[in-house]
Write an enzyme that holds these catalytic residues in place. Structure first.
Site: not given
Ligand code: SER
Length: 324
Positions: A8, A11-12, A35, A143, A147
Protein backbone atom coordinates in the site's frame (compact mmCIF):
# COMPACT_ATOMS: atom_id res chain seq x y z
CA UNK A 1 14.69 -3.76 10.29
CA UNK A 2 16.69 -3.52 7.06
CA UNK A 3 14.83 -4.82 4.03
CA UNK A 4 11.21 -3.75 4.17
CA UNK A 5 8.12 -4.35 2.03
CA UNK A 6 5.57 -1.55 2.31
CA UNK A 7 2.24 -2.88 1.05
CA UNK A 8 0.00 0.00 0.00
CA UNK A 9 2.97 2.27 -0.65
CA UNK A 10 1.01 4.78 -2.72
CA UNK A 11 -1.68 5.35 -0.08
CA UNK A 12 -1.97 8.08 2.54
CA UNK A 13 0.41 6.46 5.02
CA UNK A 14 2.48 4.34 2.63
CA UNK A 15 3.61 7.16 0.36
CA UNK A 16 5.25 8.96 3.29
CA UNK A 17 6.38 5.90 5.26
CA UNK A 18 8.23 4.43 2.26
CA UNK A 19 10.20 7.65 1.79
CA UNK A 20 10.97 7.95 5.51
CA UNK A 21 12.30 4.37 5.63
CA UNK A 22 14.43 4.98 2.52
CA UNK A 23 15.92 8.06 4.16
CA UNK A 24 16.51 6.41 7.52
CA UNK A 25 17.71 2.98 6.32
CA UNK A 26 19.92 3.80 3.31
CA UNK A 27 21.68 0.43 3.56
CA UNK A 28 18.39 -1.45 3.17
CA UNK A 29 16.03 -2.24 0.33
CA UNK A 30 12.69 -0.55 0.91
CA UNK A 31 10.26 -2.07 -1.58
CA UNK A 32 7.23 0.01 -2.58
CA UNK A 33 4.40 -2.54 -2.93
CA UNK A 34 1.41 -1.46 -5.00
CA UNK A 35 -1.58 -2.78 -6.91
CA UNK A 36 -2.18 -2.09 -10.62
CA UNK A 37 -3.99 1.21 -10.97
CA UNK A 38 -2.13 2.69 -7.99
CA UNK A 39 1.42 2.69 -9.36
CA UNK A 40 4.15 4.70 -7.61
CA UNK A 41 5.21 7.84 -9.45
CA UNK A 42 7.90 10.53 -9.21
CA UNK A 43 10.32 10.33 -6.30
CA UNK A 44 8.55 7.26 -4.83
CA UNK A 45 9.19 5.36 -8.06
CA UNK A 46 12.70 6.68 -8.63
CA UNK A 47 14.18 6.37 -5.14
CA UNK A 48 13.98 2.57 -4.76
CA UNK A 49 12.51 -0.73 -5.92
CA UNK A 50 8.79 -1.25 -6.45
CA UNK A 51 6.78 -4.44 -6.98
CA UNK A 52 3.16 -5.41 -7.48
CA UNK A 53 2.12 -6.69 -4.04
CA UNK A 54 -1.54 -7.67 -3.84
CA UNK A 55 -2.37 -8.98 -0.36
CA UNK A 56 -4.80 -11.43 -1.95
CA UNK A 57 -1.88 -13.24 -3.63
CA UNK A 58 0.28 -14.96 -1.02
CA UNK A 59 2.66 -16.47 -3.60
CA UNK A 60 3.41 -13.04 -5.00
CA UNK A 61 4.20 -11.74 -1.51
CA UNK A 62 6.44 -14.74 -0.74
CA UNK A 63 8.40 -14.15 -3.97
CA UNK A 64 9.03 -10.50 -3.03
CA UNK A 65 10.15 -11.51 0.47
CA UNK A 66 12.63 -14.00 -1.05
CA UNK A 67 13.87 -11.67 -3.74
CA UNK A 68 14.70 -8.77 -1.41
CA UNK A 69 15.32 -10.81 1.76
CA UNK A 70 12.57 -8.81 3.42
CA UNK A 71 12.64 -8.88 7.23
CA UNK A 72 9.70 -6.54 7.92
CA UNK A 73 6.34 -5.99 6.21
CA UNK A 74 4.24 -2.87 6.72
CA UNK A 75 0.76 -4.00 5.75
CA UNK A 76 -1.09 -0.79 4.88
CA UNK A 77 -3.67 -2.28 2.52
CA UNK A 78 -7.18 -1.41 3.71
CA UNK A 79 -10.49 0.11 2.71
CA UNK A 80 -11.25 2.98 5.09
CA UNK A 81 -14.44 3.12 7.13
CA UNK A 82 -16.94 4.90 4.85
CA UNK A 83 -15.88 2.94 1.75
CA UNK A 84 -15.90 -0.33 3.71
CA UNK A 85 -19.56 0.27 4.59
CA UNK A 86 -20.31 0.43 0.86
CA UNK A 87 -18.15 -2.60 -0.03
CA UNK A 88 -18.12 -4.81 3.08
CA UNK A 89 -17.16 -8.04 1.29
CA UNK A 90 -14.21 -6.43 -0.44
CA UNK A 91 -13.14 -4.86 2.87
CA UNK A 92 -13.22 -8.29 4.51
CA UNK A 93 -11.29 -9.85 1.63
CA UNK A 94 -8.50 -7.25 1.72
CA UNK A 95 -8.32 -6.74 5.46
CA UNK A 96 -8.76 -10.36 6.63
CA UNK A 97 -7.86 -12.77 3.84
CA UNK A 98 -5.05 -10.41 2.90
CA UNK A 99 -3.74 -10.35 6.47
CA UNK A 100 -3.87 -14.13 6.68
CA UNK A 101 -1.74 -14.40 3.53
CA UNK A 102 0.79 -11.98 4.98
CA UNK A 103 0.93 -13.74 8.35
CA UNK A 104 1.45 -17.10 6.65
CA UNK A 105 4.36 -15.72 4.63
CA UNK A 106 5.71 -14.14 7.82
CA UNK A 107 5.46 -17.43 9.71
CA UNK A 108 7.27 -19.38 6.99
CA UNK A 109 9.96 -16.82 6.35
CA UNK A 110 10.40 -15.23 9.81
CA UNK A 111 9.30 -11.74 8.90
CA UNK A 112 8.02 -9.08 11.34
CA UNK A 113 4.62 -7.57 10.50
CA UNK A 114 3.05 -4.19 11.28
CA UNK A 115 -0.66 -3.90 10.48
CA UNK A 116 -2.31 -0.73 11.75
CA UNK A 117 -5.44 -0.88 13.83
CA UNK A 118 -7.56 2.19 14.47
CA UNK A 119 -9.88 4.19 16.70
CA UNK A 120 -12.38 2.36 14.47
CA UNK A 121 -11.75 -0.84 16.43
CA UNK A 122 -13.87 0.63 19.26
CA UNK A 123 -17.64 0.89 19.39
CA UNK A 124 -20.53 2.60 21.16
CA UNK A 125 -20.05 0.66 24.43
CA UNK A 126 -16.37 1.67 24.71
CA UNK A 127 -15.59 4.42 27.27
CA UNK A 128 -15.23 7.56 25.16
CA UNK A 129 -12.96 9.65 27.35
CA UNK A 130 -9.50 8.33 28.21
CA UNK A 131 -10.36 5.11 26.38
CA UNK A 132 -8.23 2.47 28.12
CA UNK A 133 -5.73 0.24 26.33
CA UNK A 134 -7.68 -2.87 27.27
CA UNK A 135 -11.41 -2.27 27.08
CA UNK A 136 -14.66 -3.19 25.31
CA UNK A 137 -14.24 -3.46 21.53
CA UNK A 138 -17.61 -4.05 19.88
CA UNK A 139 -17.51 -1.88 16.72
CA UNK A 140 -20.57 -1.69 14.47
CA UNK A 141 -18.79 -0.81 11.20
CA UNK A 142 -17.23 -3.40 8.87
CA UNK A 143 -13.98 -1.43 9.07
CA UNK A 144 -14.04 -1.77 12.84
CA UNK A 145 -14.92 -5.46 12.72
CA UNK A 146 -11.90 -6.12 10.49
CA UNK A 147 -9.64 -4.03 12.73
CA UNK A 148 -10.58 -5.95 15.90
CA UNK A 149 -10.13 -9.21 14.01
CA UNK A 150 -6.76 -7.94 12.75
CA UNK A 151 -5.64 -7.33 16.32
CA UNK A 152 -6.77 -10.79 17.42
CA UNK A 153 -5.29 -12.66 14.46
CA UNK A 154 -1.99 -10.80 14.76
CA UNK A 155 -1.78 -11.64 18.48
CA UNK A 156 -2.69 -15.26 17.66
CA UNK A 157 0.23 -15.55 15.23
CA UNK A 158 2.54 -14.09 17.86
CA UNK A 159 1.45 -16.40 20.68
CA UNK A 160 1.01 -19.53 18.57
CA UNK A 161 3.86 -19.25 16.08
CA UNK A 162 6.15 -16.55 17.48
CA UNK A 163 5.61 -14.21 14.51
CA UNK A 164 6.79 -10.72 15.51
CA UNK A 165 3.51 -8.84 14.98
CA UNK A 166 3.10 -5.29 16.30
CA UNK A 167 0.53 -2.59 15.79
CA UNK A 168 -0.90 0.75 16.88
CA UNK A 169 -4.47 2.03 16.89
CA UNK A 170 -4.14 5.11 14.71
CA UNK A 171 -6.35 8.15 15.26
CA UNK A 172 -7.57 10.02 12.18
CA UNK A 173 -4.41 10.97 10.29
CA UNK A 174 -3.89 14.51 9.02
CA UNK A 175 -1.38 14.86 6.19
CA UNK A 176 -0.48 17.03 3.22
CA UNK A 177 1.18 14.64 0.75
CA UNK A 178 -1.43 12.02 -0.23
CA UNK A 179 -5.16 12.35 0.41
CA UNK A 180 -6.92 9.67 2.45
CA UNK A 181 -9.66 7.85 0.57
CA UNK A 182 -13.08 7.34 2.09
CA UNK A 183 -12.55 7.55 5.84
CA UNK A 184 -14.68 9.10 8.56
CA UNK A 185 -11.84 11.36 9.66
CA UNK A 186 -11.01 12.66 6.14
CA UNK A 187 -12.76 15.95 6.90
CA UNK A 188 -9.81 16.97 9.09
CA UNK A 189 -7.59 16.85 5.99
CA UNK A 190 -10.08 18.25 3.47
CA UNK A 191 -10.76 21.29 5.69
CA UNK A 192 -7.14 22.45 5.24
CA UNK A 193 -7.23 22.11 1.45
CA UNK A 194 -10.39 24.27 1.32
CA UNK A 195 -9.00 26.82 3.75
CA UNK A 196 -5.70 27.27 1.92
CA UNK A 197 -7.45 27.56 -1.45
CA UNK A 198 -9.83 30.17 -0.02
CA UNK A 199 -12.88 27.96 -0.55
CA UNK A 200 -15.81 27.39 1.77
CA UNK A 201 -15.59 24.00 3.50
CA UNK A 202 -18.71 21.81 3.68
CA UNK A 203 -18.25 19.65 6.77
CA UNK A 204 -19.73 16.12 6.84
CA UNK A 205 -19.19 15.65 10.60
CA UNK A 206 -21.34 17.51 13.15
CA UNK A 207 -20.14 20.23 15.50
CA UNK A 208 -19.35 18.69 18.87
CA UNK A 209 -18.33 15.26 17.52
CA UNK A 210 -14.85 14.78 18.95
CA UNK A 211 -12.33 12.23 17.68
CA UNK A 212 -8.63 11.60 18.20
CA UNK A 213 -6.45 12.97 15.40
CA UNK A 214 -2.73 12.83 14.72
CA UNK A 215 -0.32 14.59 12.37
CA UNK A 216 1.34 12.26 9.88
CA UNK A 217 4.96 12.79 11.07
CA UNK A 218 3.92 11.46 14.48
CA UNK A 219 2.06 8.52 12.92
CA UNK A 220 5.16 7.56 10.93
CA UNK A 221 7.30 7.94 14.03
CA UNK A 222 4.98 5.56 15.90
CA UNK A 223 5.07 2.99 13.09
CA UNK A 224 8.88 3.01 12.93
CA UNK A 225 9.65 3.27 16.65
CA UNK A 226 7.30 0.44 17.60
CA UNK A 227 8.97 -1.91 15.10
CA UNK A 228 12.37 -0.94 16.53
CA UNK A 229 11.30 -1.31 20.16
CA UNK A 230 12.88 -3.83 22.51
CA UNK A 231 10.52 -6.84 22.36
CA UNK A 232 11.18 -7.69 25.99
CA UNK A 233 9.59 -4.41 27.07
CA UNK A 234 6.37 -5.06 25.15
CA UNK A 235 3.54 -6.27 27.35
CA UNK A 236 1.02 -5.53 24.59
CA UNK A 237 1.46 -6.03 20.87
CA UNK A 238 -1.74 -5.78 18.86
CA UNK A 239 -2.56 -3.05 19.29
CA UNK A 240 -1.35 0.07 21.17
CA UNK A 241 -3.48 3.19 21.68
CA UNK A 242 -1.51 6.21 20.43
CA UNK A 243 -2.85 9.74 20.78
CA UNK A 244 -1.82 13.35 20.36
CA UNK A 245 -4.88 15.59 19.93
CA UNK A 246 -8.65 15.36 20.30
CA UNK A 247 -10.85 17.72 18.31
CA UNK A 248 -14.24 18.39 16.70
CA UNK A 249 -14.88 20.42 13.52
CA UNK A 250 -15.43 23.65 15.50
CA UNK A 251 -12.08 23.31 17.28
CA UNK A 252 -10.26 22.80 14.01
CA UNK A 253 -12.13 25.54 12.17
CA UNK A 254 -11.31 27.93 15.04
CA UNK A 255 -7.60 27.14 14.82
CA UNK A 256 -7.63 27.65 11.05
CA UNK A 257 -9.64 30.89 11.33
CA UNK A 258 -7.10 32.33 13.77
CA UNK A 259 -4.54 31.96 10.94
CA UNK A 260 -6.79 32.49 7.89
CA UNK A 261 -9.43 34.93 9.17
CA UNK A 262 -11.73 34.70 6.12
CA UNK A 263 -12.15 30.92 6.39
CA UNK A 264 -15.77 29.81 6.04
CA UNK A 265 -17.35 26.47 6.97
CA UNK A 266 -20.90 25.16 6.88
CA UNK A 267 -22.34 21.76 7.79
CA UNK A 268 -23.92 19.10 5.59
CA UNK A 269 -23.70 16.15 7.94
CA UNK A 270 -23.28 12.74 6.28
CA UNK A 271 -25.37 10.31 8.38
CA UNK A 272 -23.14 7.30 7.62
CA UNK A 273 -19.93 9.03 8.66
CA UNK A 274 -21.57 10.76 11.60
CA UNK A 275 -22.92 7.52 13.03
CA UNK A 276 -19.47 5.93 12.74
CA UNK A 277 -17.80 8.98 14.30
CA UNK A 278 -20.21 8.99 17.23
CA UNK A 279 -19.30 5.39 18.01
CA UNK A 280 -15.56 6.10 18.20
CA UNK A 281 -13.59 7.41 21.20
CA UNK A 282 -13.24 11.14 21.85
CA UNK A 283 -9.80 10.71 23.37
CA UNK A 284 -7.71 7.59 23.92
CA UNK A 285 -5.40 6.89 26.86
CA UNK A 286 -2.00 5.99 25.38
CA UNK A 287 -0.08 5.44 28.62
CA UNK A 288 0.83 1.82 27.74
CA UNK A 289 2.55 2.93 24.51
CA UNK A 290 4.40 5.61 26.46
CA UNK A 291 5.53 3.13 29.14
CA UNK A 292 6.33 0.11 26.95
CA UNK A 293 8.20 1.71 24.03
CA UNK A 294 8.61 5.38 24.85
CA UNK A 295 5.89 6.79 22.59
CA UNK A 296 5.69 10.60 22.67
CA UNK A 297 4.13 12.73 19.91
CA UNK A 298 5.93 15.85 18.69
CA UNK A 299 2.94 17.79 17.29
CA UNK A 300 0.04 19.38 19.13
CA UNK A 301 -2.92 21.06 17.43
CA UNK A 302 -1.23 24.46 16.99
CA UNK A 303 2.03 23.09 15.59
CA UNK A 304 0.13 20.82 13.23
CA UNK A 305 -2.15 23.63 12.02
CA UNK A 306 0.81 25.92 11.29
CA UNK A 307 2.68 23.17 9.45
CA UNK A 308 -0.33 22.06 7.39
CA UNK A 309 -1.01 25.57 6.14
CA UNK A 310 2.63 26.28 5.28
CA UNK A 311 3.05 22.89 3.56
CA UNK A 312 -0.13 23.18 1.50
CA UNK A 313 0.72 26.74 0.43
CA UNK A 314 4.10 25.41 -0.76
CA UNK A 315 2.44 22.48 -2.50
CA UNK A 316 0.16 24.82 -4.45
CA UNK A 317 2.96 27.33 -5.16
CA UNK A 318 1.18 29.99 -3.11
CA UNK A 319 2.74 32.85 -1.23
CA UNK A 320 3.14 32.34 2.50
CA UNK A 321 0.89 34.89 4.15
CA UNK A 322 1.31 35.98 7.73
CA UNK A 323 -0.59 34.16 10.43
CA UNK A 324 -2.74 36.95 11.92
N1 SER B 1 -9.08 7.28 9.32
C1 SER B 1 -9.85 6.07 9.42
C2 SER B 1 -11.20 6.26 8.89
O1 SER B 1 -11.75 7.30 9.06
C3 SER B 1 -9.93 5.63 10.84
O2 SER B 1 -8.81 4.94 11.21
O3 SER B 1 -11.76 5.35 8.36
Amino acid sequence: MKNVLVIGSTGQIGSELTMKLRREIPEGQIVAGYIPGAEPKGILLESGPSEIADVRDGKQLAAIVDRYQVDTIYNLAALLSAVAEKKPLLAWDIQMNGLLNILEVAREKEVAVFTPSSIGSFGPETPKIDTPQDTIQRPRSMYGVTKVATELLSDYYFHKFGVDTRSVRFPGLISNVTLPGGGTTDYAVDIFYSAVKGEEFVCPIAAGTFMDMMYMPDALKAAVELMQADPYRLVHRNSFNVASMSLDPETLAGKIRSRIPGFRMRYEVDPVREEIAQSWPDKMDDSCARAEWGWAPAYDLDLMTDDMIVSLRNKFGMQQGRFD
